[in-house]
Write a protein that holds these residues in place. Structure first.
Motif, PDB file in Angstrom:
ATOM      1  N   LEU A  77      15.258  10.308 -32.372  1.00  0.00           N
ATOM      2  CA  LEU A  77      14.102  11.176 -32.581  1.00  0.00           C
ATOM      3  C   LEU A  77      14.186  11.709 -34.008  1.00  0.00           C
ATOM      4  CD1 LEU A  77      11.656  12.447 -31.097  1.00  0.00           C
ATOM      5  CD2 LEU A  77      13.139  14.393 -30.567  1.00  0.00           C
ATOM      6  N   THR A  78      13.096  11.555 -34.770  1.00  0.00           N
ATOM      7  CA  THR A  78      13.086  11.941 -36.178  1.00  0.00           C
ATOM      8  C   THR A  78      11.957  12.933 -36.437  1.00  0.00           C
ATOM      9  OG1 THR A  78      13.922   9.746 -36.787  1.00  0.00           O
ATOM     10  CG2 THR A  78      13.002  11.091 -38.552  1.00  0.00           C
ATOM     11  N   PHE A  79      12.301  14.017 -37.139  1.00  0.00           N
ATOM     12  CA  PHE A  79      11.323  15.009 -37.565  1.00  0.00           C
ATOM     13  C   PHE A  79      11.267  15.004 -39.096  1.00  0.00           C
ATOM     14  CE2 PHE A  79      12.955  16.509 -33.517  1.00  0.00           C
ATOM     15  CZ  PHE A  79      11.793  16.832 -32.828  1.00  0.00           C
ATOM     16  N   GLY A  80      10.066  15.144 -39.637  1.00  0.00           N
ATOM     17  CA  GLY A  80       9.924  15.176 -41.084  1.00  0.00           C
ATOM     18  C   GLY A  80       8.913  16.221 -41.528  1.00  0.00           C
ATOM     19  N   TYR A  81       9.113  16.741 -42.723  1.00  0.00           N
ATOM     20  CA  TYR A  81       8.175  17.701 -43.314  1.00  0.00           C
ATOM     21  C   TYR A  81       8.121  17.464 -44.816  1.00  0.00           C
ATOM     22  CZ  TYR A  81       6.443  21.907 -45.536  1.00  0.00           C
ATOM     23  OH  TYR A  81       5.740  22.761 -46.337  1.00  0.00           O
ATOM     24  N   SER A  82       6.924  17.554 -45.370  1.00  0.00           N
ATOM     25  CA  SER A  82       6.774  17.526 -46.825  1.00  0.00           C
ATOM     26  C   SER A  82       5.624  18.457 -47.190  1.00  0.00           C
ATOM     27  CB  SER A  82       6.483  16.110 -47.329  1.00  0.00           C
ATOM     28  OG  SER A  82       5.237  15.646 -46.849  1.00  0.00           O
ATOM     29  N   GLY A  83       5.655  18.970 -48.395  1.00  0.00           N
ATOM     30  CA  GLY A  83       4.611  19.892 -48.805  1.00  0.00           C
ATOM     31  C   GLY A  83       4.656  20.183 -50.283  1.00  0.00           C
ATOM     32  N   SER A  84       3.697  20.983 -50.723  1.00  0.00           N
ATOM     33  CA  SER A  84       3.640  21.428 -52.113  1.00  0.00           C
ATOM     34  C   SER A  84       2.997  22.798 -52.147  1.00  0.00           C
ATOM     35  CB  SER A  84       2.848  20.449 -52.981  1.00  0.00           C
ATOM     36  OG  SER A  84       1.494  20.406 -52.575  1.00  0.00           O
ATOM     37  N   LEU A  85       3.337  23.565 -53.170  1.00  0.00           N
ATOM     38  CA  LEU A  85       2.770  24.894 -53.341  1.00  0.00           C
ATOM     39  C   LEU A  85       1.439  24.799 -54.083  1.00  0.00           C
ATOM     40  CD1 LEU A  85       6.030  26.812 -54.367  1.00  0.00           C
ATOM     41  CD2 LEU A  85       4.971  26.688 -52.101  1.00  0.00           C
ATOM     42  N   ASN A  86       0.802  25.955 -54.298  1.00  0.00           N
ATOM     43  CA  ASN A  86      -0.414  25.996 -55.119  1.00  0.00           C
ATOM     44  C   ASN A  86      -0.030  25.843 -56.586  1.00  0.00           C
ATOM     45  OD1 ASN A  86      -1.382  28.247 -52.732  1.00  0.00           O
ATOM     46  ND2 ASN A  86      -2.754  26.585 -53.242  1.00  0.00           N
ATOM     47  N   HIS A 122       0.746  20.870 -46.502  1.00  0.00           N
ATOM     48  CA  HIS A 122       1.833  20.800 -45.526  1.00  0.00           C
ATOM     49  C   HIS A 122       1.624  19.539 -44.689  1.00  0.00           C
ATOM     50  CE1 HIS A 122       3.160  24.854 -46.479  1.00  0.00           C
ATOM     51  NE2 HIS A 122       1.936  25.306 -46.257  1.00  0.00           N
ATOM     52  N   ASN A 123       2.692  18.770 -44.508  1.00  0.00           N
ATOM     53  CA  ASN A 123       2.647  17.554 -43.692  1.00  0.00           C
ATOM     54  C   ASN A 123       3.841  17.564 -42.741  1.00  0.00           C
ATOM     55  OD1 ASN A 123       0.458  16.111 -45.331  1.00  0.00           O
ATOM     56  ND2 ASN A 123       2.010  16.475 -46.883  1.00  0.00           N
ATOM     57  N   ILE A 124       3.584  17.316 -41.468  1.00  0.00           N
ATOM     58  CA  ILE A 124       4.632  17.301 -40.451  1.00  0.00           C
ATOM     59  C   ILE A 124       4.523  15.995 -39.675  1.00  0.00           C
ATOM     60  CG2 ILE A 124       5.549  18.434 -38.387  1.00  0.00           C
ATOM     61  CD1 ILE A 124       4.380  21.039 -39.396  1.00  0.00           C
ATOM     62  N   GLY A 125       5.662  15.367 -39.400  1.00  0.00           N
ATOM     63  CA  GLY A 125       5.666  14.120 -38.657  1.00  0.00           C
ATOM     64  C   GLY A 125       6.813  14.054 -37.668  1.00  0.00           C
ATOM     65  N   VAL A 126       6.626  13.280 -36.609  1.00  0.00           N
ATOM     66  CA  VAL A 126       7.673  13.089 -35.603  1.00  0.00           C
ATOM     67  C   VAL A 126       7.585  11.655 -35.095  1.00  0.00           C
ATOM     68  CG1 VAL A 126       6.163  13.982 -33.781  1.00  0.00           C
ATOM     69  CG2 VAL A 126       8.635  13.927 -33.413  1.00  0.00           C
ATOM     70  N   THR A 127       8.725  11.005 -34.892  1.00  0.00           N
ATOM     71  CA  THR A 127       8.765   9.649 -34.346  1.00  0.00           C
ATOM     72  C   THR A 127       9.853   9.555 -33.291  1.00  0.00           C
ATOM     73  OG1 THR A 127      10.341   8.833 -36.017  1.00  0.00           O
ATOM     74  CG2 THR A 127       8.000   8.602 -36.518  1.00  0.00           C
ATOM     75  N   LEU A 128       9.614   8.706 -32.321  1.00  0.00           N
ATOM     76  CA  LEU A 128      10.606   8.351 -31.303  1.00  0.00           C
ATOM     77  C   LEU A 128      10.745   6.846 -31.338  1.00  0.00           C
ATOM     78  CD1 LEU A 128      12.450   9.073 -28.894  1.00  0.00           C
ATOM     79  CD2 LEU A 128      10.437   8.768 -27.411  1.00  0.00           C
ATOM     80  N   ALA A 129      11.972   6.375 -31.472  1.00  0.00           N
ATOM     81  CA  ALA A 129      12.191   4.946 -31.644  1.00  0.00           C
ATOM     82  C   ALA A 129      13.309   4.464 -30.737  1.00  0.00           C
ATOM     83  CB  ALA A 129      12.535   4.623 -33.104  1.00  0.00           C
ATOM     84  N   VAL A 163       7.091   4.917 -31.834  1.00  0.00           N
ATOM     85  CA  VAL A 163       5.810   5.635 -31.774  1.00  0.00           C
ATOM     86  C   VAL A 163       5.950   6.896 -32.622  1.00  0.00           C
ATOM     87  CG1 VAL A 163       5.083   4.752 -29.537  1.00  0.00           C
ATOM     88  CG2 VAL A 163       6.501   6.801 -29.641  1.00  0.00           C
ATOM     89  N   GLY A 164       4.857   7.296 -33.240  1.00  0.00           N
ATOM     90  CA  GLY A 164       4.934   8.458 -34.112  1.00  0.00           C
ATOM     91  C   GLY A 164       3.592   9.125 -34.294  1.00  0.00           C
ATOM     92  N   ALA A 165       3.647  10.355 -34.811  1.00  0.00           N
ATOM     93  CA  ALA A 165       2.435  11.116 -35.092  1.00  0.00           C
ATOM     94  C   ALA A 165       2.658  11.946 -36.345  1.00  0.00           C
ATOM     95  CB  ALA A 165       2.070  12.017 -33.915  1.00  0.00           C
TER      96      ALA A 165
END
Length: 261
Positions: A60-69, A115-122, A129-131
């Motif tokens: 199970l993988t969790f990911g996050y990426s983002g940027s400020l103003n 802000h970007n959030i993602g999760v996958t199950l492999a 599968v992921g979202a």
């Protein structure tokens, strides 16, 4: 756990032209205004990823990426010129003289907060599968002074990949088969309507043959996207599109010491 960040330097020039054109036989000069905008600034973004094994086959993988103003600087200079009418495309809109030139006017451009959030199950070597979920606030961003305000952007994507049997001798069982869907509520709001973008994607990953000297693998990836943006309402247009993509995944083992000289 993996953590990373990027620092980028953005620079370039945007030119906007507006002019009045008279027939070449009239003998009148064409007035032209040029807005020359020089843009530069530093941009930061960041991300992290965490992978949690579940037993011997699942992860199970969790990911996050983002940027400020991120704020970048814009310097604008206005040039008013006159050009000689011409039917020759190579000699059109060439300034004869300058009637006005403004001082450089500075202002700040605020890039959107993201802000970007993602999760996958492999399951190892069999399926995945992921979202992904994304959010961006464009309300403080304006390319030009006086433009209409943008809104907040929301999006979701879901998808999966299936590999039938990597131990099979049949090549088709080694192919990665992919299917996905995405929906995006864009930052545009026109004629009282939200402009939404949605698409279905299909694709395959074609593995290339491995060599007897290396266990590394490479793939050729094909995908197609079928989507539409906007809708026919209040005088708006709807865009339907098909995008085709090809990509290459190249893997090899580097800096490996030879066992025999």
């Amino acid at each position: 756990m993996s953590i990373g960040a990027n620092m980028s330097y953005l620079f370039g020039t945007l030119n906007d032209y507006s002019r009045v054109e008279f027939p070449s036989s009239s003998g009148a000069l064409n007035p032209q205004r040029q807005n020359k905008r020089e843009i530069q600034g530093i941009i930061f973004d960041y991300g992290l990823q965490y992978e949690q094994p579940i037993g011997k086959e699942y992860a199970l993988t969790f990911g996050y990426s983002g940027s400020l103003n991120n704020d970048i600087k814009e310097r604008t200079t206005i040039f008013d010129t006159r050009t000689q009418p011409s039917s020759d495309p190579d000699n059109q809109n060439i300034p004869i003289d300058t009637t006005y030139m403004s001082e450089r006017i500075s202002r700040h451009l605020t890039l959107p907060l993201k802000h970007n959030i993602g999760v996958t199950l492999a399951r190892n070597g069999k399926w995945l599968v992921g979202a992904d979920f994304k959010y961006a606030d464009w309300s403080r961003f304006q390319v030009r002074n006086g433009e209409g305000e943008l809104r907040k952007n929301y999006g979701v994507s879901v998808g999966g990949q299936l590999t039938p049997d990597r131990s099979s001798l049949n090549y088709l069982n080694h192919v990665d088969y992919r299917l996905g869907f995405r929906y995006n509520k864009t930052q545009y709001f026109l004629a009282g309507q939200d402009i939404n973008d949605m698409a279905v994607t299909v694709g395959v990953g074609l593995p290339l043959a491995r060599t007897q000297y290396s266990s590394a693998f490479s793939k050729i990836n094909f995908s197609a996207e079928f989507g539409q943006m906007g809708k026919v309402a209040n005088g708006l247009l709807r865009e339907r599109y098909i995008n085709f993509n090809i990509g290459f995944t190249l893997n090899d083992r580097w800096f490996r010491r030879n066992q025999f000289d």
